[in-house]
Write a protein that holds these residues in place. Structure first.
Motif, PDB file in Angstrom:
ATOM      1  N   VAL A  31    -108.676  41.047   5.767  1.00  0.00           N
ATOM      2  CA  VAL A  31    -108.611  39.586   6.082  1.00  0.00           C
ATOM      3  C   VAL A  31    -109.763  39.072   5.409  1.00  0.00           C
ATOM      4  CG1 VAL A  31    -108.600  37.649   7.940  1.00  0.00           C
ATOM      5  CG2 VAL A  31    -107.304  40.036   8.159  1.00  0.00           C
TER       6      VAL A  31
ATOM      7  N   ASN B 264    -117.632  49.805  12.804  1.00  0.00           N
ATOM      8  CA  ASN B 264    -116.707  48.614  12.545  1.00  0.00           C
ATOM      9  C   ASN B 264    -115.956  48.115  13.899  1.00  0.00           C
ATOM     10  OD1 ASN B 264    -114.691  46.810  11.451  1.00  0.00           O
ATOM     11  ND2 ASN B 264    -114.333  48.035   9.794  1.00  0.00           N
TER      12      ASN B 264
ATOM     13  N   VAL C  33    -105.727  46.983   6.686  1.00  0.00           N
ATOM     14  CA  VAL C  33    -105.548  45.481   6.752  1.00  0.00           C
ATOM     15  C   VAL C  33    -106.821  44.987   6.447  1.00  0.00           C
ATOM     16  CG1 VAL C  33    -106.004  45.708   9.342  1.00  0.00           C
ATOM     17  CG2 VAL C  33    -105.141  43.771   8.349  1.00  0.00           C
TER      18      VAL C  33
ATOM     19  N   ALA D 292    -111.429  47.314  17.550  1.00  0.00           N
ATOM     20  CA  ALA D 292    -111.030  46.311  18.741  1.00  0.00           C
ATOM     21  C   ALA D 292    -109.424  46.173  18.085  1.00  0.00           C
ATOM     22  CB  ALA D 292    -111.677  45.083  18.890  1.00  0.00           C
ATOM     23  N   LEU D 293    -109.227  45.762  16.780  1.00  0.00           N
ATOM     24  CA  LEU D 293    -107.932  45.198  16.495  1.00  0.00           C
ATOM     25  C   LEU D 293    -106.883  46.470  16.581  1.00  0.00           C
ATOM     26  CD1 LEU D 293    -105.778  43.652  14.997  1.00  0.00           C
ATOM     27  CD2 LEU D 293    -106.677  44.693  12.851  1.00  0.00           C
TER      28      LEU D 293
ATOM     29  N   PHE E 267    -115.330  44.324   0.178  1.00  0.00           N
ATOM     30  CA  PHE E 267    -115.183  45.286   1.013  1.00  0.00           C
ATOM     31  C   PHE E 267    -115.512  46.696   0.100  1.00  0.00           C
ATOM     32  CE2 PHE E 267    -112.352  42.394   3.264  1.00  0.00           C
ATOM     33  CZ  PHE E 267    -113.215  42.188   4.236  1.00  0.00           C
TER      34      PHE E 267
ATOM     35  N   ARG F 174    -110.800  36.548  12.824  1.00  0.00           N
ATOM     36  CA  ARG F 174    -110.530  35.982  14.634  1.00  0.00           C
ATOM     37  C   ARG F 174    -109.618  34.857  14.559  1.00  0.00           C
ATOM     38  NH1 ARG F 174    -113.380  38.397  18.779  1.00  0.00           N
ATOM     39  NH2 ARG F 174    -111.967  38.805  20.346  1.00  0.00           N
ATOM     40  N   GLN F 175    -108.631  34.862  13.813  1.00  0.00           N
ATOM     41  CA  GLN F 175    -107.717  33.850  13.816  1.00  0.00           C
ATOM     42  C   GLN F 175    -106.260  34.204  14.133  1.00  0.00           C
ATOM     43  OE1 GLN F 175    -107.814  30.440  11.226  1.00  0.00           O
ATOM     44  NE2 GLN F 175    -109.692  31.109  10.461  1.00  0.00           N
ATOM     45  N   GLY F 176    -106.194  35.594  14.259  1.00  0.00           N
ATOM     46  CA  GLY F 176    -104.979  36.160  14.598  1.00  0.00           C
ATOM     47  C   GLY F 176    -104.144  36.710  13.299  1.00  0.00           C
ATOM     48  N   ILE F 177    -104.961  36.808  12.413  1.00  0.00           N
ATOM     49  CA  ILE F 177    -104.370  36.936  10.972  1.00  0.00           C
ATOM     50  C   ILE F 177    -103.939  38.508  11.270  1.00  0.00           C
ATOM     51  CG2 ILE F 177    -104.346  37.103   8.392  1.00  0.00           C
ATOM     52  CD1 ILE F 177    -105.812  34.762   8.453  1.00  0.00           C
ATOM     53  N   GLY F 178    -105.041  39.472  11.291  1.00  0.00           N
ATOM     54  CA  GLY F 178    -104.880  40.897  11.296  1.00  0.00           C
ATOM     55  C   GLY F 178    -103.843  41.188  12.260  1.00  0.00           C
ATOM     56  N   ARG F 179    -103.739  40.641  13.715  1.00  0.00           N
ATOM     57  CA  ARG F 179    -102.837  41.040  14.499  1.00  0.00           C
ATOM     58  C   ARG F 179    -101.259  40.637  13.945  1.00  0.00           C
ATOM     59  NH1 ARG F 179    -102.654  41.285  20.240  1.00  0.00           N
ATOM     60  NH2 ARG F 179    -104.770  40.445  20.380  1.00  0.00           N
TER      61      ARG F 179
ATOM     62  N   ALA G 234    -114.852  45.223  14.651  1.00  0.00           N
ATOM     63  CA  ALA G 234    -113.628  44.319  14.459  1.00  0.00           C
ATOM     64  C   ALA G 234    -112.477  45.297  14.422  1.00  0.00           C
ATOM     65  CB  ALA G 234    -114.059  43.544  13.516  1.00  0.00           C
ATOM     66  N   SER G 235    -112.619  46.115  13.567  1.00  0.00           N
ATOM     67  CA  SER G 235    -111.427  46.850  13.196  1.00  0.00           C
ATOM     68  C   SER G 235    -111.078  47.776  14.459  1.00  0.00           C
ATOM     69  CB  SER G 235    -111.719  47.924  11.852  1.00  0.00           C
ATOM     70  OG  SER G 235    -110.835  48.546  11.480  1.00  0.00           O
TER      71      SER G 235
HETATM   72  C1  LIG Z   1    -110.401  44.085  11.326  1.00  0.00           C
HETATM   73  C2  LIG Z   1    -109.858  42.747  10.886  1.00  0.00           C
HETATM   74  C3  LIG Z   1    -108.711  43.323   9.889  1.00  0.00           C
HETATM   75  C4  LIG Z   1    -109.361  42.067  11.776  1.00  0.00           C
HETATM   76  O1  LIG Z   1    -108.729  40.846  11.498  1.00  0.00           O
HETATM   77  P1  LIG Z   1    -108.752  39.600  12.350  1.00  0.00           P
HETATM   78  O2  LIG Z   1    -107.756  38.941  11.706  1.00  0.00           O
HETATM   79  O3  LIG Z   1    -110.094  38.991  12.377  1.00  0.00           O
HETATM   80  O4  LIG Z   1    -108.363  39.962  13.715  1.00  0.00           O
HETATM   81  P2  LIG Z   1    -107.416  38.989  14.774  1.00  0.00           P
HETATM   82  O5  LIG Z   1    -108.027  37.816  14.904  1.00  0.00           O
HETATM   83  O6  LIG Z   1    -105.868  39.427  14.416  1.00  0.00           O
HETATM   84  O7  LIG Z   1    -107.823  39.957  16.169  1.00  0.00           O
HETATM   85  C5  LIG Z   1    -106.901  40.531  16.899  1.00  0.00           C
HETATM   86  C6  LIG Z   1    -107.544  41.046  18.058  1.00  0.00           C
HETATM   87  O8  LIG Z   1    -108.342  41.979  17.480  1.00  0.00           O
HETATM   88  C7  LIG Z   1    -109.505  42.285  18.231  1.00  0.00           C
HETATM   89  N1  LIG Z   1    -110.751  41.671  17.514  1.00  0.00           N
HETATM   90  C8  LIG Z   1    -110.604  41.292  16.213  1.00  0.00           C
HETATM   91  N2  LIG Z   1    -111.954  41.024  15.547  1.00  0.00           N
HETATM   92  C9  LIG Z   1    -112.468  41.497  16.840  1.00  0.00           C
HETATM   93  C10 LIG Z   1    -114.163  41.129  16.780  1.00  0.00           C
HETATM   94  N3  LIG Z   1    -114.896  40.926  15.545  1.00  0.00           N
HETATM   95  N4  LIG Z   1    -114.807  41.631  18.028  1.00  0.00           N
HETATM   96  C11 LIG Z   1    -113.924  41.966  18.894  1.00  0.00           C
HETATM   97  N5  LIG Z   1    -112.598  41.992  19.002  1.00  0.00           N
HETATM   98  C12 LIG Z   1    -112.020  41.889  17.759  1.00  0.00           C
HETATM   99  C13 LIG Z   1    -109.497  41.290  19.410  1.00  0.00           C
HETATM  100  O9  LIG Z   1    -108.840  42.061  20.404  1.00  0.00           O
HETATM  101  C14 LIG Z   1    -108.321  40.313  18.845  1.00  0.00           C
HETATM  102  O10 LIG Z   1    -107.547  39.618  19.757  1.00  0.00           O
HETATM  103  P3  LIG Z   1    -108.083  38.264  20.366  1.00  0.00           P
HETATM  104  O11 LIG Z   1    -108.628  37.318  19.406  1.00  0.00           O
HETATM  105  O12 LIG Z   1    -106.908  37.687  21.123  1.00  0.00           O
HETATM  106  O13 LIG Z   1    -109.272  38.806  21.512  1.00  0.00           O
HETATM  107  C15 LIG Z   1    -110.912  41.767  10.096  1.00  0.00           C
HETATM  108  O14 LIG Z   1    -112.218  41.786  10.954  1.00  0.00           O
HETATM  109  C16 LIG Z   1    -111.300  42.564   8.494  1.00  0.00           C
HETATM  110  O15 LIG Z   1    -110.698  42.180   7.765  1.00  0.00           O
HETATM  111  N6  LIG Z   1    -112.516  43.082   8.405  1.00  0.00           N
HETATM  112  C17 LIG Z   1    -112.979  43.771   7.380  1.00  0.00           C
HETATM  113  C18 LIG Z   1    -111.772  44.656   6.646  1.00  0.00           C
HETATM  114  C19 LIG Z   1    -111.597  45.837   7.860  1.00  0.00           C
HETATM  115  O16 LIG Z   1    -112.392  46.429   8.554  1.00  0.00           O
HETATM  116  N7  LIG Z   1    -110.435  46.254   7.688  1.00  0.00           N
HETATM  117  C20 LIG Z   1    -109.897  47.392   8.317  1.00  0.00           C
HETATM  118  C21 LIG Z   1    -110.031  48.651   7.807  1.00  0.00           C
HETATM  119  S1  LIG Z   1    -109.947  50.167   8.711  1.00  0.00           S
END
Ligand SMILES: CC(C)(COP(=O)(O)OP(=O)(O)OC[C@H]1O[C@@H](n2cnc3c(N)ncnc32)[C@H](O)[C@@H]1OP(=O)(O)O)[C@@H](O)C(=O)NCCC(=O)NCCS
Length: 162
Positions: free
Chosen positions: A87, A124, A85, A129-130, A22, A93-98, A126-127
């Motif tokens: 991952v 971003n 956070v 959305a989380l 990252f 997308r396995q619930g680790i961030g949550r 994914a971030s």
């Molecule tokens: C952002 C990040 C931490 C999410 O972690 P993750 O473990 O993949 O997320 P989770 O599986 O716990 O997802 C929890 C919820 O977040 C949302 N979400 C996570 N990734 C998503 C995606 N790619 N698209 C849409 N929604 C997403 C969803 O609501 C998801 O719930 P659901 O799977 O029940 O629909 C991960 O993608 C990551 O490490 N990204 C790179 C580093 C980063 O951007 N960190 C944040 C810096 S601000």
């Protein structure tokens, strides 16, 4: 199964491994140079004292981490913190961030912190959305607040009261 626990400095090499791409291959982190394992160990030690640093294990292997840090230095900001956070790119997308945030946010509240802020370099999805899924609301966007990988970068700020 995902297991969340407080980090120790022994987690520094694995956290550094997760964080490195990252820094080097994206603008998700605004750091320009990979800090290295020793610096990660220092950051973990500091965060454990002042806020929290949690790791997520999947089948015994650390696959993500989340931490709190100071938001701003001036005294009246002491009840606010920043959160982050990360991952492992292969385990998304396995619930680790949550799971990490579900443990991190209460532990920050237990330390009498009142508000958590997250700065998300755009884009971003994914971030964003989380953070929305975890109850964070958008505050606003700092436009062109950083320069990385040959372009201006915007940062969207999100916040949640603890
Ligand atoms: C952002 C990040 C931490 C999410 O972690 P993750 O473990 O993949 O997320 P989770 O599986 O716990 O997802 C929890 C919820 O977040 C949302 N979400 C996570 N990734 C998503 C995606 N790619 N698209 C849409 N929604 C997403 C969803 O609501 C998801 O719930 P659901 O799977 O029940 O629909 C991960 O993608 C990551 O490490 N990204 C790179 C580093 C980063 O951007 N960190 C944040 C810096 S601000």
């Amino acid at each position: 199964m995902i297991a969340i626990r407080s980090a120790t400095v022994a987690d520094a090499p694995r956290c550094a491994e997760i964080y490195a791409p990252f820094v080097t291959d994206s603008w998700v982190s605004f750091e320009l140079e990979f800090p290295g394992t020793e610096e990660m160990a220092d950051r973990i030690a500091k965060a454990l004292q002042s806020h929290a640093w949690l790791v997520a294990e999947l089948d015994g292997v650390v696959m993500g981490y989340a931490c709190g840090s100071e938001h701003r230095t001036r005294g009246a900001y002491r009840t606010s913190c920043d959160v982050a956070v990360y991952v492992d790119a292969r385990q998304k997308r396995q619930g680790i961030g949550r799971s990490l945030y579900e443990a991190l946010l209460p532990s920050l509240k237990d330390r009498d912190l009142h508000a958590a802020f997250a700065g998300i370099a755009l884009p971003n999805d994914a971030s964003i959305a989380l953070h929305r899924a975890m109850g964070f609301d958008p505050v606003g966007i700092y436009r062109q607040v950083g320069w990385k990988m040959g372009d201006w970068r915007d940062v969207a700020w999100f916040q949640r009261l603890l």
